[in-house]
Design an enzyme around this catalytic site. Structure first.
Site, PDB file in Angstrom:
ATOM      1  N   ASN A 255      -3.413  92.903  91.659  1.00 51.54           N
ATOM      2  CA  ASN A 255      -4.460  93.773  92.244  1.00 51.54           C
ATOM      3  C   ASN A 255      -4.625  95.080  91.681  1.00 51.54           C
ATOM      4  OD1 ASN A 255      -3.446  92.164  95.437  1.00 51.54           O
ATOM      5  ND2 ASN A 255      -5.328  91.512  94.123  1.00 51.54           N
TER       6      ASN A 255
ATOM      7  N   ARG B  49     -16.439  93.207 111.916  1.00 53.81           N
ATOM      8  CA  ARG B  49     -15.251  92.610 112.519  1.00 53.81           C
ATOM      9  C   ARG B  49     -15.069  93.247 113.743  1.00 53.81           C
ATOM     10  NH1 ARG B  49     -11.785  92.381 107.753  1.00 53.81           N
ATOM     11  NH2 ARG B  49     -13.746  92.801 106.716  1.00 53.81           N
TER      12      ARG B  49
ATOM     13  N   TYR C  62     -15.501  90.210  89.720  1.00 57.82           N
ATOM     14  CA  TYR C  62     -14.357  89.694  89.578  1.00 57.82           C
ATOM     15  C   TYR C  62     -13.663  88.443  90.523  1.00 57.82           C
ATOM     16  CZ  TYR C  62     -12.577  92.890  93.203  1.00 57.82           C
ATOM     17  OH  TYR C  62     -12.463  93.619  94.370  1.00 57.82           O
ATOM     18  N   GLY C  63     -14.561  88.436  91.468  1.00 56.03           N
ATOM     19  CA  GLY C  63     -14.302  87.135  92.306  1.00 56.03           C
ATOM     20  C   GLY C  63     -15.580  86.513  92.944  1.00 56.03           C
TER      21      GLY C  63
ATOM     22  N   ARG D  71     -16.979  93.611 105.787  1.00 49.79           N
ATOM     23  CA  ARG D  71     -17.996  92.788 106.674  1.00 49.79           C
ATOM     24  C   ARG D  71     -17.618  93.530 107.839  1.00 49.79           C
ATOM     25  NH1 ARG D  71     -16.827  86.447 105.376  1.00 49.79           N
ATOM     26  NH2 ARG D  71     -14.710  87.198 105.228  1.00 49.79           N
TER      27      ARG D  71
ATOM     28  N   TYR E 242      -9.735  75.756  91.373  1.00 53.43           N
ATOM     29  CA  TYR E 242      -9.787  76.768  90.207  1.00 53.43           C
ATOM     30  C   TYR E 242     -10.495  76.021  88.914  1.00 53.43           C
ATOM     31  CZ  TYR E 242      -8.641  81.375  88.673  1.00 53.43           C
ATOM     32  OH  TYR E 242      -8.709  82.804  88.126  1.00 53.43           O
TER      33      TYR E 242
ATOM     34  N   GLY F 279      -7.036  93.076  98.572  1.00 54.79           N
ATOM     35  CA  GLY F 279      -5.830  93.792  97.750  1.00 54.79           C
ATOM     36  C   GLY F 279      -6.535  94.505  96.510  1.00 54.79           C
TER      37      GLY F 279
ATOM     38  N   LYS G 175      -1.330  91.495 102.054  1.00 54.48           N
ATOM     39  CA  LYS G 175      -0.860  90.624 101.097  1.00 54.48           C
ATOM     40  C   LYS G 175       0.386  90.041 101.398  1.00 54.48           C
ATOM     41  CE  LYS G 175       0.215  91.203  96.019  1.00 54.48           C
ATOM     42  NZ  LYS G 175      -1.439  90.969  95.548  1.00 54.48           N
TER      43      LYS G 175
END
Length: 296
Positions: free
Chosen positions: A87, A138, A204-205, A136, A14, A115, A288
């Site tokens: 979250n 799966r 945000y990610g 995705r 990070y 989350g 989570k």
């Protein structure tokens, strides 16, 4: 609570490193055992959540300032309060701070099973906002689609399905005003393709660990706005504000009335911390991980 940001921060993945020694944990619920003689805002027995990201919630006892924690409305489900700060608050702020969304408007997001993605679906539904949710492909695709639709999602699809059956999938929906990106890389193309002119892409990610890719045409001809969002910064700048209190109160009110539900989760004792970490690191996981820090 186990969040990917915590795991990345404490494994040196990070950008911001903790000052050691440090205790991890941004979220949780604690019960006040005692207060100083000048504290009037809370009392022994009150349940509280962190009001700062610096406390470190992976512990059984803590001495802190009264301003470092905050109470929450009575009747709020305990596990909901324990998982509120990351979250749920992230989703709430992104749906509030970038576009003036109204009932009937539409939002598109990737990583919809995460989350934050689950929180976006529920908060948007509570506000009458439609959501296009990309996940995705799966083996358990149909089960996951059913789960997210049950949370209030308008559409749940994969990038491939959206690409092949765009008109069928998106029929009767307005173009999204807001796109939420937690993946990065080429996944941004699907979001930007459907974003309306002058809309906003919020990142945000970065689950793909790839740069955010934005076509030049989206910037020049569609005039889209590209923004980043970090919930920790918002908490730091607004931790004692009326706006922060109002956000917690509204989220807890929705939880008490059943408008929003606890995120899909798995509860572990502290002795099972290794399983909790492994669960949080699983690819395509939707649960989570919650630690119960009993002292026995």
């Amino acid at each position: 609570m186990k969040n990917m940001e915590i795991l990345c921060r404490f494994s040196s993945q990070y950008p911001i490193k903790p000052t050691l020694p440090a205790v991890p944990g941004y979220e949780g619920v604690g019960r006040i055992q005692g207060v100083g003689s000048k504290v009037t805002s809370m009392k022994p027995g009150d349940l509280v959540i962190p009001n700062t990201g610096q406390l470190g919630s992976w512990r059984t006892r803590l001495v802190c300032k009264s301003t470092d924690v905050q109470t929450f409305p009575d009747g709020t489900p305990l596990l909901f309060a324990a998982s509120l700060r990351v979250n749920m608050c992230t989703a709430y702020r992104m749906l509030s701070d970038f576009e003036n969304l109204q009932p009937g408007d539409c939002v598109i997001q990737n990583a919809a099973n995460s989350g934050a993605g689950q929180a976006v679906i529920q908060i948007a539904a509570a506000r009458g906002i439609k959501t296009i949710n990309i996940i995705r492909d799966r083996p358990d695709l149909e089960e996951l689609q059913s789960f997210l639709l049950g949370l209030g999602a308008t559409i749940v699809t994969t990038e491939a399905e959206l690409r092949q059956n765009e008109k069928l999938v998106l029929k009767d929906l307005p173009k999204p005003r807001l796109a939420l990106n937690a993946v990065g890389g080429k996944s941004c193309f699907a979001l930007l393709k459907h974003l309306q002119a002058s809309g906003t892409l919020v990142t945000y990610g970065g689950m793909s660990k790839q740069p955010v890719m934005v076509p030049t045409s989206s910037l020049i001809f569609s005039d889209v706005k590209v923004r980043g969002y970090w919930m920790s910064r918002w908490h730091l700048q607004n931790s004692h504000s009326d706006e922060a209190s109002a956000m917690v109160d509204e989220l807890c009110s929705w939880a008490k009335t059943g408008k929003i539900k606890l995120l899909r989760h798995r509860l572990h004792s502290i002795h099972e911390f290794q399983a909790a970490i492994e669960g949080a690191m699983k690819e395509s996981q939707t649960e989570k991980q919650i630690l119960r820090l009993d002292e026995d």
